[in-house]
Design a protein around this motif. Structure first.
Motif, PDB file in Angstrom:
ATOM      1  N   TYR A  36      14.953 -10.620  -3.337  1.00  0.00           N
ATOM      2  CA  TYR A  36      15.087  -9.191  -3.656  1.00  0.00           C
ATOM      3  C   TYR A  36      16.057  -8.989  -4.812  1.00  0.00           C
ATOM      4  CZ  TYR A  36      16.183  -4.223  -3.019  1.00  0.00           C
ATOM      5  OH  TYR A  36      16.375  -2.885  -3.225  1.00  0.00           O
ATOM      6  N   ARG A  37      17.195  -9.668  -4.764  1.00  0.00           N
ATOM      7  CA  ARG A  37      18.210  -9.497  -5.802  1.00  0.00           C
ATOM      8  C   ARG A  37      17.701  -9.958  -7.168  1.00  0.00           C
ATOM      9  NH1 ARG A  37      21.543 -12.823  -3.992  1.00  0.00           N
ATOM     10  NH2 ARG A  37      21.453 -14.477  -5.553  1.00  0.00           N
ATOM     11  N   ILE A  38      17.014 -11.111  -7.194  1.00  0.00           N
ATOM     12  CA  ILE A  38      16.553 -11.652  -8.475  1.00  0.00           C
ATOM     13  C   ILE A  38      15.433 -10.792  -9.057  1.00  0.00           C
ATOM     14  CG2 ILE A  38      15.349 -13.594  -9.538  1.00  0.00           C
ATOM     15  CD1 ILE A  38      16.926 -15.451  -7.717  1.00  0.00           C
ATOM     16  N   THR A  39      14.456 -10.403  -8.225  1.00  0.00           N
ATOM     17  CA  THR A  39      13.344  -9.608  -8.753  1.00  0.00           C
ATOM     18  C   THR A  39      13.818  -8.255  -9.263  1.00  0.00           C
ATOM     19  OG1 THR A  39      12.861  -8.913  -6.461  1.00  0.00           O
ATOM     20  CG2 THR A  39      11.556 -10.727  -7.375  1.00  0.00           C
ATOM     21  N   HIS A  40      14.891  -7.729  -8.710  1.00  0.00           N
ATOM     22  CA  HIS A  40      15.426  -6.455  -9.184  1.00  0.00           C
ATOM     23  C   HIS A  40      15.986  -6.571 -10.596  1.00  0.00           C
ATOM     24  CE1 HIS A  40      15.860  -2.860  -6.480  1.00  0.00           C
ATOM     25  NE2 HIS A  40      15.051  -3.656  -5.799  1.00  0.00           N
ATOM     26  N   ASN A  41      16.374  -7.764 -10.990  1.00  0.00           N
ATOM     27  CA  ASN A  41      16.982  -7.954 -12.307  1.00  0.00           C
ATOM     28  C   ASN A  41      15.999  -8.470 -13.354  1.00  0.00           C
ATOM     29  OD1 ASN A  41      19.704  -7.179 -11.657  1.00  0.00           O
ATOM     30  ND2 ASN A  41      19.911  -9.110 -10.541  1.00  0.00           N
ATOM     31  N   LEU A  98       8.659 -10.858   5.798  1.00  0.00           N
ATOM     32  CA  LEU A  98       7.753 -10.560   4.694  1.00  0.00           C
ATOM     33  C   LEU A  98       7.190  -9.142   4.823  1.00  0.00           C
ATOM     34  CD1 LEU A  98       6.420 -11.923   2.196  1.00  0.00           C
ATOM     35  CD2 LEU A  98       4.536 -12.585   3.692  1.00  0.00           C
ATOM     36  N   ASN A  99       6.862  -8.746   6.035  1.00  0.00           N
ATOM     37  CA  ASN A  99       6.378  -7.379   6.257  1.00  0.00           C
ATOM     38  C   ASN A  99       7.453  -6.347   5.929  1.00  0.00           C
ATOM     39  OD1 ASN A  99       3.883  -8.328   7.113  1.00  0.00           O
ATOM     40  ND2 ASN A  99       4.456  -8.328   9.281  1.00  0.00           N
ATOM     41  N   ASP A 100       8.692  -6.664   6.287  1.00  0.00           N
ATOM     42  CA  ASP A 100       9.804  -5.753   5.959  1.00  0.00           C
ATOM     43  C   ASP A 100       9.935  -5.574   4.449  1.00  0.00           C
ATOM     44  OD1 ASP A 100      10.339  -5.479   8.636  1.00  0.00           O
ATOM     45  OD2 ASP A 100      11.970  -6.950   8.656  1.00  0.00           O
ATOM     46  N   LEU A 101       9.764  -6.663   3.722  1.00  0.00           N
ATOM     47  CA  LEU A 101       9.863  -6.587   2.265  1.00  0.00           C
ATOM     48  C   LEU A 101       8.728  -5.733   1.689  1.00  0.00           C
ATOM     49  CD1 LEU A 101      11.456  -7.706  -0.216  1.00  0.00           C
ATOM     50  CD2 LEU A 101       9.733  -9.514  -0.343  1.00  0.00           C
ATOM     51  N   GLU A 102       7.524  -5.905   2.222  1.00  0.00           N
ATOM     52  CA  GLU A 102       6.381  -5.146   1.723  1.00  0.00           C
ATOM     53  C   GLU A 102       6.525  -3.656   2.037  1.00  0.00           C
ATOM     54  OE1 GLU A 102       1.526  -5.626   1.658  1.00  0.00           O
ATOM     55  OE2 GLU A 102       2.634  -6.223   3.454  1.00  0.00           O
ATOM     56  N   ASN A 103       7.141  -3.352   3.170  1.00  0.00           N
ATOM     57  CA  ASN A 103       7.292  -1.954   3.583  1.00  0.00           C
ATOM     58  C   ASN A 103       8.563  -1.316   3.054  1.00  0.00           C
ATOM     59  OD1 ASN A 103       4.905  -2.132   5.093  1.00  0.00           O
ATOM     60  ND2 ASN A 103       6.006  -2.914   6.890  1.00  0.00           N
ATOM     61  N   LEU A 104       9.307  -2.049   2.254  1.00  0.00           N
ATOM     62  CA  LEU A 104      10.584  -1.553   1.745  1.00  0.00           C
ATOM     63  C   LEU A 104      10.366  -0.326   0.863  1.00  0.00           C
ATOM     64  CD1 LEU A 104      13.652  -2.245   1.604  1.00  0.00           C
ATOM     65  CD2 LEU A 104      13.148  -3.494  -0.496  1.00  0.00           C
ATOM     66  N   ASP A 135      11.520   1.517  -1.993  1.00  0.00           N
ATOM     67  CA  ASP A 135      12.375   1.292  -3.153  1.00  0.00           C
ATOM     68  C   ASP A 135      11.713   1.960  -4.357  1.00  0.00           C
ATOM     69  OD1 ASP A 135      13.637   0.143  -5.468  1.00  0.00           O
ATOM     70  OD2 ASP A 135      14.438  -1.423  -4.173  1.00  0.00           O
ATOM     71  N   LYS A 136      12.436   2.838  -5.041  1.00  0.00           N
ATOM     72  CA  LYS A 136      11.859   3.573  -6.162  1.00  0.00           C
ATOM     73  C   LYS A 136      11.604   2.665  -7.362  1.00  0.00           C
ATOM     74  CE  LYS A 136      14.014   7.956  -4.875  1.00  0.00           C
ATOM     75  NZ  LYS A 136      14.926   9.059  -5.295  1.00  0.00           N
ATOM     76  N   LYS A 137      12.385   1.596  -7.469  1.00  0.00           N
ATOM     77  CA  LYS A 137      12.246   0.717  -8.633  1.00  0.00           C
ATOM     78  C   LYS A 137      11.206  -0.366  -8.419  1.00  0.00           C
ATOM     79  CE  LYS A 137      14.833  -2.420 -11.631  1.00  0.00           C
ATOM     80  NZ  LYS A 137      16.132  -3.094 -11.896  1.00  0.00           N
ATOM     81  N   MET A 138      11.130  -0.899  -7.200  1.00  0.00           N
ATOM     82  CA  MET A 138      10.287  -2.061  -6.932  1.00  0.00           C
ATOM     83  C   MET A 138       9.233  -1.751  -5.885  1.00  0.00           C
ATOM     84  SD  MET A 138      11.588  -4.485  -8.847  1.00  0.00           S
ATOM     85  CE  MET A 138      10.898  -5.953  -8.093  1.00  0.00           C
ATOM     86  N   LYS A 139       8.084  -2.408  -6.030  1.00  0.00           N
ATOM     87  CA  LYS A 139       7.041  -2.344  -5.006  1.00  0.00           C
ATOM     88  C   LYS A 139       6.527  -3.761  -4.794  1.00  0.00           C
ATOM     89  CE  LYS A 139       2.553  -0.313  -3.838  1.00  0.00           C
ATOM     90  NZ  LYS A 139       2.966   0.072  -2.485  1.00  0.00           N
ATOM     91  N   TYR A 140       6.523  -4.191  -3.552  1.00  0.00           N
ATOM     92  CA  TYR A 140       6.071  -5.542  -3.211  1.00  0.00           C
ATOM     93  C   TYR A 140       4.715  -5.468  -2.521  1.00  0.00           C
ATOM     94  CZ  TYR A 140      10.948  -6.758  -4.096  1.00  0.00           C
ATOM     95  OH  TYR A 140      12.181  -6.915  -4.679  1.00  0.00           O
ATOM     96  N   ILE A 141       3.763  -6.239  -3.018  1.00  0.00           N
ATOM     97  CA  ILE A 141       2.422  -6.304  -2.449  1.00  0.00           C
ATOM     98  C   ILE A 141       2.171  -7.729  -1.977  1.00  0.00           C
ATOM     99  CG2 ILE A 141      -0.044  -6.014  -2.893  1.00  0.00           C
ATOM    100  CD1 ILE A 141       0.728  -4.092  -5.163  1.00  0.00           C
ATOM    101  N   VAL A 142       1.772  -7.890  -0.717  1.00  0.00           N
ATOM    102  CA  VAL A 142       1.553  -9.213  -0.128  1.00  0.00           C
ATOM    103  C   VAL A 142       0.057  -9.479  -0.021  1.00  0.00           C
ATOM    104  CG1 VAL A 142       1.921 -10.681   1.882  1.00  0.00           C
ATOM    105  CG2 VAL A 142       3.719  -9.076   1.148  1.00  0.00           C
ATOM    106  N   GLU A 143      -0.383 -10.598  -0.552  1.00  0.00           N
ATOM    107  CA  GLU A 143      -1.786 -10.987  -0.478  1.00  0.00           C
ATOM    108  C   GLU A 143      -1.890 -12.460  -0.101  1.00  0.00           C
ATOM    109  OE1 GLU A 143      -3.570 -10.229  -4.208  1.00  0.00           O
ATOM    110  OE2 GLU A 143      -3.375  -8.040  -4.085  1.00  0.00           O
ATOM    111  N   PRO A 144      -2.721 -12.797   0.892  1.00  0.00           N
ATOM    112  CA  PRO A 144      -2.926 -14.222   1.224  1.00  0.00           C
ATOM    113  C   PRO A 144      -3.858 -14.872   0.208  1.00  0.00           C
ATOM    114  CG  PRO A 144      -4.297 -12.841   2.625  1.00  0.00           C
ATOM    115  CD  PRO A 144      -3.471 -11.902   1.787  1.00  0.00           C
ATOM    116  N   ILE A 145      -3.712 -16.181   0.037  1.00  0.00           N
ATOM    117  CA  ILE A 145      -4.579 -16.950  -0.853  1.00  0.00           C
ATOM    118  C   ILE A 145      -5.432 -17.874  -0.002  1.00  0.00           C
ATOM    119  CG2 ILE A 145      -4.629 -18.719  -2.665  1.00  0.00           C
ATOM    120  CD1 ILE A 145      -2.015 -17.592  -3.705  1.00  0.00           C
ATOM    121  N   LYS A 146      -6.742 -17.813  -0.214  1.00  0.00           N
ATOM    122  CA  LYS A 146      -7.644 -18.694   0.521  1.00  0.00           C
ATOM    123  C   LYS A 146      -7.441 -20.140   0.089  1.00  0.00           C
ATOM    124  CE  LYS A 146     -11.322 -15.302   1.313  1.00  0.00           C
ATOM    125  NZ  LYS A 146     -12.761 -14.998   1.109  1.00  0.00           N
TER     126      LYS A 146
END
Length: 382
Positions: free
Chosen positions: A307-312, A348-354, A356-367
Motif C-alpha cells: 500500500y505504501r509503495i503503490t501510493h508513491n 487481499l479482499n480488504d485491500l480491494e474494498n479499501l 481511498d480517493k487516490k488509489m483503487k485496487y482491482i483483484v483478478e485471478p489468472i488462469k
C-alpha cells in the motif's frame, strides 16, 4: 520435521521447526552439488534449472511433459472429465480388470510388475526427469564437473545456489514452486514485461527476478538478511549471461516490510540511494511476489508495504502474487485447513474494498493454462 538435540538419550529437546522444500526432487535434470556452507553453517547446493523456451528440442520435451501432466490430472480429477474421457477411462478399467486374475499368485495376492528404472529406460522414454544425485564438492575437485557445465548452454539453464532445509525464518534460502509458476508466466508474457521497471518483494534466492531480468529493463530484487541477500546477489552473478541477452539489470536491495522506510544507510551493504528510490517511484509499473504468504504477521506487513509503495508510484502498477496453498491438519479446527491462505485472501479482499480517493485496487485471478517453461511439478494447489 524438527531438529532434535539429545542432551541425554532419554530426554530429547525439540528446538525449532525445520521447513523442507521438495522442489529439488522434481527438477533434477542436473545433479545438485553441495558447494559450501553459508555463514550460519547451512549446506548450500548448486542446482541447474533448464529453460524450455528457446531450444530446438524443447517442443518434444514439452509435449512429453504436458501429456504426462494431463494424464495425471485426469486420474486425480475424474469428476471434471468430459464424457469422452470418462468412457475412455471406463474401457481402460474394464480391460485392466479382465487381466487381474492372471496377476494373482498362489495365495490370491496381486503381483505388481514394476517398471525398471534403468538409465536406458529413462532415455528411451525421453522423460524430463532424471534421478537426483546430491554430490558434495571437496576443495580442489571443481574441475570434475567441467564437462557438465559445458553441456549447459548460455541461454537455456538457470543456475541457483540454495539450501534444502532451513528454520522457518530462513525459508527464503530455499526454492519454492510458486516462484517457478511466476517465472513461467513472465516467460509466457515476456513481450508484456519487456522494458518494464519491476520490484520484487521477498525475492529469496532471486530466481524470479533473474527470469524477469531476461526481459525487463530493470528489476529491484528485495528481501532482508545480509546472508540471504548475498546468496541472491551471487545467483544473479551466476546468471548474468541470461540477462545480457535482453540487456536487463537486476539490483539487490534490502526492503524490510516491518519498517516504514527504505534503508538508506550508506554503511549498509544493500541500502538504497536517493536516486534509486526516485527511479522506483517514477518508473515502476510491475510489482511481484512469490510464496511469501506463510505467516499472518508477515502477510499483514507485506500488504502495508504494498500500500505504501503503490501510493508513491507515479504510474499505475500491476501486482502479481503467486503462492501455493499448503493444507495442514490443526488441532484447533480438528480438520485440514489452509489458514495462511485464508488470511491472505481476507487481507487481499480488504485491500480491494479499501475506500481511498487516490488509489483503487482491482483483484483478478489468472488462469493457469499458460505454457510451462521450467521443469517442476505444477500441482493443483498453486
Amino acid at each position: 520435521m524438527v531438529d532434535v538435540t539429545e542432551k541425554e538419550m532419554d530426554n530429547p529437546t525439540f528446538q525449532k521447526d525445520t521447513v523442507l522444500s521438495d522442489v529439488h526432487l522434481h527438477c533434477p535434470n542436473k545433479r545438485h552439488l553441495m558447494v559450501r556452507l553459508n555463514a550460519v553453517g547451512q549446506p548450500v547446493f548448486l542446482s541447474y534449472f533448464k529453460l524450455l523456451w528457446n531450444t530446438e528440442d524443447s517442443a518434444s520435451e514439452k509435449h512429453v511433459r504436458e501429456a504426462t501432466t494431463e494424464r495425471e490430472h485426469q486420474y486425480r480429477s475424474g469428476d471434471e472429465l468430459c464424457d469422452k474421457d470418462r468412457n475412455h477411462l471406463k474401457k481402460e478399467r474394464e480391460l485392466n480388470s479382465e487381466g487381474v486374475e492372471a496377476l494373482l499368485d498362489d495365495d490370491g495376492d496381486l503381483e505388481v510388475v514394476r517398471r525398471p528404472q534403468s538409465a536406458s529406460d529413462l532415455e528411451a522414454e525421453d522423460l524430463p526427469r532424471d534421478r537426483v544425485y546430491p554430490v558434495i564438492l571437496m576443495k580442489g575437485e571443481e574441475d570434475a564437473f567441467e564437462d557438465e557445465e559445458r553441456e549447459c548452454t548460455c541461454s537455456d539453464v538457470v543456475k541457483i545456489e540454495h539450501t534444502m532445509a532451513t528454520p522457518l525464518e530462513d525459508v527464503g534460502k530455499q526454492v519454492w514452486r510458486a516462484a517457478f509458476l511466476l517465472a513461467d508466466y513472465i516467460l509466457f508474457k515476456r513481450d508484456m514485461f519487456r522494458c518494464c521497471s519491476v520490484l520484487e518483494l521477498g525475492s529469496g534466492t532471486g530466481i524470479t527476478s533473474i527470469i524477469m531480468g531476461i526481459v525487463a529493463k530493470r528489476v529491484y530484487c528485495t528481501d532482508v538478511g545480509e546472508d540471504l541477500l548475498a546468496m541472491c546477489e551471487h545467483n544473479i552473478a551466476l546468471n548474468k549471461h541470461l540477462m545480457e541477452l535482453g540487456r536487463g539489470e537486476v539490483k539487490v536491495k534490502e526492503l524490510d516490510w516491518l519498517k516504514d522506510e527504505f534503508c538508506t544507510d550508506p554503511e549498509a551493504p544493500y541500502s538504497w540511494s536517493e536516486e534509486e528510490i526516485a527511479d522506483l517511484h517514477d518508473h515502476c509499473t510491475v510489482i511481484m511476489a512469490a510464496d511469501v504468504f506463510y505467516d499472518d504477521d508477515l502477510t499483514d506487513a507485506l500488504f502495508r508495504t504494498l500500500y505504501r509503495i503503490t501510493h508513491n508510484l507515479r504510474n499505475s502498477c500491476t501486482v502479481y502474487l503467486a503462492l501455493e496453498k499448503r493444507l495442514n491438519f490443526t488441532l484447533r479446527h480438528m480438520d485440514v485447513t489452509c489458514e495462511a491462505y485464508s488470511h491472505f485472501r481476507n487481507t487481499l479482499n480488504d485491500l480491494e474494498n479499501l475506500q481511498d480517493k487516490k488509489m483503487k485496487y482491482i483483484v483478478e485471478p489468472i488462469k493457469l493454462d499458460f505454457c510451462q517453461f521450467l521443469v517442476y511439478e505444477r500441482i493443483e494447489q498453486l
